[in-house]
Design a protein around this motif. Sequence first.
Motif, mmCIF file in Angstrom:
data_model
loop_
_atom_site.group_PDB
_atom_site.id
_atom_site.type_symbol
_atom_site.label_atom_id
_atom_site.label_comp_id
_atom_site.label_asym_id
_atom_site.label_seq_id
_atom_site.Cartn_x
_atom_site.Cartn_y
_atom_site.Cartn_z
ATOM 1 N N ASP A 80 -5.519 5.505 4.942
ATOM 2 C CA ASP A 80 -4.363 6.259 4.438
ATOM 3 C C ASP A 80 -4.365 6.360 2.914
ATOM 4 O O ASP A 80 -4.006 7.397 2.347
ATOM 5 C CB ASP A 80 -3.056 5.596 4.902
ATOM 6 N N SER B 261 0.825 -1.211 0.000
ATOM 7 C CA SER B 261 0.000 0.000 0.000
ATOM 8 C C SER B 261 0.857 1.257 0.000
ATOM 9 O O SER B 261 0.498 2.277 -0.606
ATOM 10 C CB SER B 261 -0.922 0.006 1.224
ATOM 11 N N ALA B 262 2.004 1.184 0.676
ATOM 12 C CA ALA B 262 2.885 2.357 0.750
ATOM 13 C C ALA B 262 3.409 2.733 -0.635
ATOM 14 O O ALA B 262 3.454 3.912 -1.006
ATOM 15 C CB ALA B 262 4.048 2.075 1.699
ATOM 16 N N ALA C 281 0.553 4.243 -2.670
ATOM 17 C CA ALA C 281 0.307 5.635 -2.271
ATOM 18 C C ALA C 281 1.380 6.552 -2.847
ATOM 19 O O ALA C 281 1.094 7.674 -3.286
ATOM 20 C CB ALA C 281 0.275 5.742 -0.749
ATOM 21 N N ASP D 131 -7.370 2.026 8.084
ATOM 22 C CA ASP D 131 -6.749 3.306 8.454
ATOM 23 C C ASP D 131 -7.093 4.454 7.497
ATOM 24 O O ASP D 131 -6.967 5.625 7.853
ATOM 25 C CB ASP D 131 -5.225 3.167 8.555
ATOM 26 N N LYS E 193 -5.790 13.812 -1.449
ATOM 27 C CA LYS E 193 -4.741 14.836 -1.485
ATOM 28 C C LYS E 193 -4.284 15.099 -2.920
ATOM 29 O O LYS E 193 -4.068 16.259 -3.310
ATOM 30 C CB LYS E 193 -3.563 14.369 -0.623
ATOM 31 N N HIS F 58 -6.830 8.877 1.792
ATOM 32 C CA HIS F 58 -6.281 10.215 2.043
ATOM 33 C C HIS F 58 -5.295 10.606 0.935
ATOM 34 O O HIS F 58 -5.293 11.753 0.471
ATOM 35 C CB HIS F 58 -5.585 10.251 3.398
ATOM 36 N N ALA F 59 -4.457 9.649 0.504
ATOM 37 C CA ALA F 59 -3.489 9.913 -0.567
ATOM 38 C C ALA F 59 -4.212 10.267 -1.863
ATOM 39 O O ALA F 59 -3.782 11.166 -2.609
ATOM 40 C CB ALA F 59 -2.592 8.703 -0.777
#
Length: 668
Positions: free
Chosen positions: A537, A495-496, A499, A535, A544, A540-541
């Motif tokens: 995240d 996932s990192a 993102a 979470d 953004k 959110h990415a």
Amino acid sequence: MPTSATSNHPGRPEGLIGRLNSANIPYEAKLKSLRDLKNQIIGNRTKKIAYLKLGAVPSVVSILSSAASAQGCIGDSREFHDSVLIQSAAAIGSFACGLDAGVKAVLDAGAFPLLLTLISHLNEKVADAGARSLKLIYQSKLAPKYDFLQEKNMEFLLSLLNSKNENVTSLGASIITHSCQSTLEQLALSEAGIIKRLVSLLGGSISQKDASLESLAAVIKGNPEVASKFMGPESGRALNLVIELIKDKHPRTRLLACMCLISIRNTSTSYLQDSGIKSTLVLVLLELLGDPGQVGDEAPFVLSSLITEKEDMQKIAFDANVIDNLCENLNSVSFQAKRLQGTFLALGDLCSELECCRDRVLDSKVLNFITEALVHDSAEVRAATCIFLKNASRSVKNLSAGKFMNEAIAVPLVQRLWDSSTPVQVAALGALCNMVVDFTADKSLFMKCGILRHLVVLSKSMESAIRVSAVWALKNLAFHVSSRCKEEILSELTSATLASLISDPEASVQEQALSLTRNLVDGTLNSVNYVIGEDGDLVHAIGKQLQSTSKAEVLIQGMYTLSNVASGNELHKKAVMTQLLTRAGNDSETLMIKSLQSSDSRLRTATVWTLINLTLPNSPDTSTRVTELWSAGIVSQLKNMVNDPCLDVKLRARMALGQLMMFGDALT
């Protein structure tokens, strides 16, 4: 018997070089050695390379330099020095002919300025030898370029083109072909009267015709203003001269005439649109494809420039059986690099638009040649083969039939992802982008080849072209696959990393990363749960990135991704709401309002779909979300969209309003 010194053996290369370098032998002997060297290397690549390794070029250039500095001699001595100039210039030209290593050695040894001085020599044979040698150098990409925006260079060029020596005028045209690269240079050449002079050379010798045709193509290419001047005031006389030359008895002249006409046609759509000239160009090139020499090697490239991105020309080529001819070429070229590259590029262009062309190519058993071509020594051949596969696989029918799902293609193609050549890697990724779609959930063959690991590594490449293509392939790999396959993709990617790709500096990478995420979360609730997690995240990415971009394609893919996430559970819907109703920086409007007011109907459609998924009646907290949306002014915006000019937007807006109304009179 005593051992002989091989380096002094008169028949060996070492002995010949020794005589050229010796200060103790008569110049007559050096002249003979020059002739011997020239005769040995003409047309013999192996001999050229051997003599290059022995340092023959600096030796020959040194002799040329000495002879050039002795030009003031008179009588028999002058005649002798002229002979040395001619033979050394010819030897230098032979080293440069068809061998970049030879050109480099010639330039490094300082031969270029010496040869330039020869073309103004009083002895016409010396001038001719210098011009011939320079012409051979200008067949290479390594040859020096001239900046035609400098007045002295333009004056020099005009002096060459106005020469009475045909090799000197041909040299001038060759310099234009090699050096003319910018629009400003094209205009400067045109304004200096170069086009008129080149047209006059079309009536000259074979050498002048060929050099002029190639030069005209370079000056006109992509510049409508120059093309207009070429067609200009003489009522098409120049154009008619070129058209006549496609009937010339010399194959190379016919090829270059075709190339010149194609340059004119591709530059301005108002020229050469007659069906007769189109068919003639195809038929002439079809004939030239069978030439056994250099013309046959170059013909596929010229054909490619004629048909690329032009469906009408591809149909004419199809009707003329060009495909069959190209496929026969594959049987006869014995995998020679130049012709093989051109053949695959031309076949790729023919497959780019028309399904009938793809069917004909695949029926011709071209795929039987793919395995060997993909591992060819030439990077250009490997890249051309991948480009062909990319275009041939642009077919739902053939993909669904599994035409490309075999190890003979998949294994070497995946191996090309680690090719030493970046263009080959990019081309291989382009082909795999199509093939991994496959329109089935079972993509085990490519997975067994290790494609997933390769693509993930390449998605982190410093080369943006590789990065975007790798993410594109991952997106297609995730298209309509099982949950197990999606889990495997995300486990390898993480996932990192996903993102990070969503916020990549390149908009094209952002678009493909969002589209990949969209495919991963498409389908069941389990898919959304696994990809997005608890979470938020990744959401959110996405939000953004959508707040910070103005690129329509990024916004559209991002919004469709949020729409898919909004079909998940309450936590997912809440995360999407947070992003859509946030005001970034000094923005007075939320992301949702800006998207609903977009001039792009595709973005409006994607945003309304997101609203529909957020307000599904069977979701526990829908009434709370409806209240938030109403407070954010979404309802009044939707009311303005029920008569949207885009039918899709209109229908979805009414559907969204219908769902909102189920939780109260949202229209008051």
